[in-house]
Design a protein around this motif. Structure first.
Motif, PDB file in Angstrom:
ATOM      1  N   SER A 199     -11.782  -0.634 -17.256  1.00 38.37           N
ATOM      2  CA  SER A 199     -11.042  -0.941 -16.034  1.00 38.37           C
ATOM      3  C   SER A 199     -10.054   0.186 -15.760  1.00 38.37           C
ATOM      4  CB  SER A 199     -10.304  -2.281 -16.167  1.00 38.37           C
ATOM      5  OG  SER A 199      -9.333  -2.212 -17.206  1.00 38.37           O
ATOM      6  N   ASP A 200      -9.429   0.121 -14.608  1.00 35.21           N
ATOM      7  CA  ASP A 200      -8.404   1.084 -14.222  1.00 35.21           C
ATOM      8  C   ASP A 200      -8.893   2.530 -14.368  1.00 35.21           C
ATOM      9  OD1 ASP A 200      -5.954   1.943 -13.290  1.00 35.21           O
ATOM     10  OD2 ASP A 200      -4.993   1.914 -15.268  1.00 35.21           O
ATOM     11  N   HIS A 230      -8.856   8.842 -16.631  1.00 38.82           N
ATOM     12  CA  HIS A 230      -8.210   7.783 -17.411  1.00 38.82           C
ATOM     13  C   HIS A 230      -8.989   6.500 -17.213  1.00 38.82           C
ATOM     14  CE1 HIS A 230      -5.681   4.148 -17.486  1.00 38.82           C
ATOM     15  NE2 HIS A 230      -4.995   4.733 -18.463  1.00 38.82           N
ATOM     16  N   THR A 232      -9.148   2.213 -19.046  1.00 38.18           N
ATOM     17  CA  THR A 232      -8.669   1.258 -20.041  1.00 38.18           C
ATOM     18  C   THR A 232      -9.858   0.520 -20.632  1.00 38.18           C
ATOM     19  OG1 THR A 232      -6.578   0.962 -18.862  1.00 38.18           O
ATOM     20  CG2 THR A 232      -7.196  -0.734 -20.454  1.00 38.18           C
ATOM     21  N   PRO A 239      -5.751  -3.962 -24.881  1.00 34.92           N
ATOM     22  CA  PRO A 239      -6.200  -2.799 -24.097  1.00 34.92           C
ATOM     23  C   PRO A 239      -5.921  -1.482 -24.816  1.00 34.92           C
ATOM     24  CG  PRO A 239      -4.148  -3.656 -23.212  1.00 34.92           C
ATOM     25  CD  PRO A 239      -4.567  -4.619 -24.283  1.00 34.92           C
ATOM     26  N   ALA A 241      -5.820   2.612 -23.799  1.00 37.32           N
ATOM     27  CA  ALA A 241      -5.887   3.649 -22.767  1.00 37.32           C
ATOM     28  C   ALA A 241      -6.632   4.853 -23.321  1.00 37.32           C
ATOM     29  CB  ALA A 241      -4.481   4.045 -22.326  1.00 37.32           C
ATOM     30  N   TYR A 243      -8.083   8.704 -22.386  1.00 35.74           N
ATOM     31  CA  TYR A 243      -8.112   9.872 -21.519  1.00 35.74           C
ATOM     32  C   TYR A 243      -9.265  10.769 -21.959  1.00 35.74           C
ATOM     33  CZ  TYR A 243      -3.442   8.788 -19.694  1.00 35.74           C
ATOM     34  OH  TYR A 243      -2.371   8.190 -19.081  1.00 35.74           O
ATOM     35  N   GLU A 277       2.196   7.312 -19.445  1.00 38.69           N
ATOM     36  CA  GLU A 277       1.289   6.203 -19.761  1.00 38.69           C
ATOM     37  C   GLU A 277       2.065   4.980 -20.232  1.00 38.69           C
ATOM     38  OE1 GLU A 277      -1.518   3.667 -20.286  1.00 38.69           O
ATOM     39  OE2 GLU A 277      -2.097   5.670 -19.572  1.00 38.69           O
ATOM     40  N   ASN A 279       0.618   2.132 -21.523  1.00 44.64           N
ATOM     41  CA  ASN A 279      -0.013   1.476 -22.666  1.00 44.64           C
ATOM     42  C   ASN A 279       0.460   2.132 -23.963  1.00 44.64           C
ATOM     43  OD1 ASN A 279      -1.835   0.337 -24.586  1.00 44.64           O
ATOM     44  ND2 ASN A 279      -3.340   0.042 -22.959  1.00 44.64           N
ATOM     45  N   VAL A 282      -3.079   4.756 -27.180  1.00 46.91           N
ATOM     46  CA  VAL A 282      -3.689   5.822 -26.373  1.00 46.91           C
ATOM     47  C   VAL A 282      -4.623   6.647 -27.240  1.00 46.91           C
ATOM     48  CG1 VAL A 282      -3.261   7.852 -24.930  1.00 46.91           C
ATOM     49  CG2 VAL A 282      -1.632   5.949 -24.914  1.00 46.91           C
TER      50      VAL A 282
END
Length: 360
Positions: A199-200, A230, A232, A239, A241, A243, A277, A279, A282
């Motif tokens: 998502s996102d 990016h 999620t 969640p 994150a 990258y 960020e 979250n 990561v």
């Protein structure tokens, strides 16, 4: 004619010859003594070798202070670990020269090198892990994208990041990976495939320059200059994150030296995005075109930890694939624990894939 019987005068002849030999022996002995006195001792031999060893140690210790035109500092830090090759070469020269001062001077570069890289020599991996992540620069000239996709799917990755995707090969990877990875997102030349929902998903602006030194061809669309994204990942632990990034290349220019301007600008922008960020967990997967020691990546490496440094076995060099010399393909994390990190077998790319297992 008068004859002289030498046999009747043996004392004289023999005495004359003995005197000559005795004189020659004394002269040789005096010469050896003079040579021994004039010859420098082991602490005075090899001053150039000793000075070179000290300079090598200082270069390793103070590499962050190396500046100059043409990206000299970045070049030194890219191959910093390889400066250690100078140590055995200097040691052999010092032993042949029998220079005690040079041997002692080598303690400086040895100590500094071990401080910087000694931790990479052992195996720091642990069993277990909640999630396997893989990153691979698949290469824009890869002749066998189907084979590469098949090898990556067989790696057991839960999350797979690919960079240097071309418009021609993108569909091939999407079709080949669809069965193993039901969720994926592609932005420009980077993509993320996942067994878990995503998502996102959005591009990350890393200030990519579409000028003549960009990696993509001028005929490519603007989306080809999207080099970071990016997303999620929804895990059963919360969640994550993720990258994915492919920073600009570094280049040896005929007159400009080691050109890093584009890469440095990208790294700064990516560091700012990671700093913002929200979250707490990561993971960064990418070809950063720089090692973890490169000061240009400080905005990233000051916020994220290297999985290879924390849980790898050895240096984990990833490029070039045929004779890996540096690790520019990175898996960096925050808020999760790397359990192991390793390099996967070669594909038809000029980079090796890198993998890591992480846990909460």
């Amino acid at each position: 004619m008068t004859q002289v019987d030498t046999a009747q005068n043996p004392q004289g002849g023999a005495g004359h010859r003995d005197t000559g030999r005795s004189g020659g022996g004394r002269r040789a002995g005096i010469g050896r003594a003079i040579h021994g006195i004039s010859r420098p001792g082991p602490w005075k031999r090899g001053p150039v070798l000793a000075a070179t060893a000290v300079l090598l140690g200082l270069l390793l210790l103070l590499h962050a202070r190396v500046t100059g035109a043409g990206g000299l500092g970045s070049l030194v830090e890219t191959f910093l670990a390889w400066l250690g090759l100078g140590i055995p070469l200097l040691l052999v020269a010092a032993l042949r020269r029998r220079s005690a001062s040079a041997v002692v001077a080598l303690l400086l570069p040895v100590t500094v090198w071990l401080y910087l890289f000694g931790g990479l020599l052992g195996d720091k991996s642990h069993a277990g892990g909640d999630l396997t992540v893989v990153q691979h620069n698949v290469g824009d000239t890869n002749p066998d994208p189907i084979g590469t996709a098949r090898d990556l799917a067989a790696s057991g990755a839960d999350v797979l990041a690919l960079v240097e995707l071309t418009p021609q090969a993108r569909g091939t990877y999407e079709r080949a990976l669809a069965k193993a990875y039901p969720h994926h997102v592609v932005r420009g030349t980077v993509g993320l495939w996942s067994r878990l929902p995503l998502s996102d998903a959005r591009p990350v602006d890393v200030k990519m320059d579409a000028g003549p030194l960009a990696d993509t061809k001028p005929t490519d669309t603007k989306s080809a200059y999207d080099r970071a994204l990016h997303a999620t990942v929804a895990t059963d632990r919360g969640p994550l994150a993720v990258y994915v990034a492919h920073l600009g290349s570094v280049r040896l220019m005929p007159r400009g030296g080691f050109w890093t301007d584009g890469r440095d600008r990208n790294a700064q922008a990516l560091g700012e995005a990671i700093a913002a960020e929200g979250n707490e967990r990561v993971v960064l997967l990418g070809d950063l075109n720089g090692t973890a020691d490169d000061r240009a990546l400080a905005g990233i490496t000051s916020r994220l930890r290297s999985a290879q440094v924390e849980a790898g076995n050895g240096f984990g060099f990833s490029w070039p694939a045929k004779f890996p010399m540096v690790r520019i393909d990175q898996i960096l994390v925050k808020g999760v624990k790397p359990e192991s990190s390793w390099v996967l077998p070669a594909t038809d790319s000029d980079h090796l894939p890198v993998a890591a297992k992480i846990s909460w």
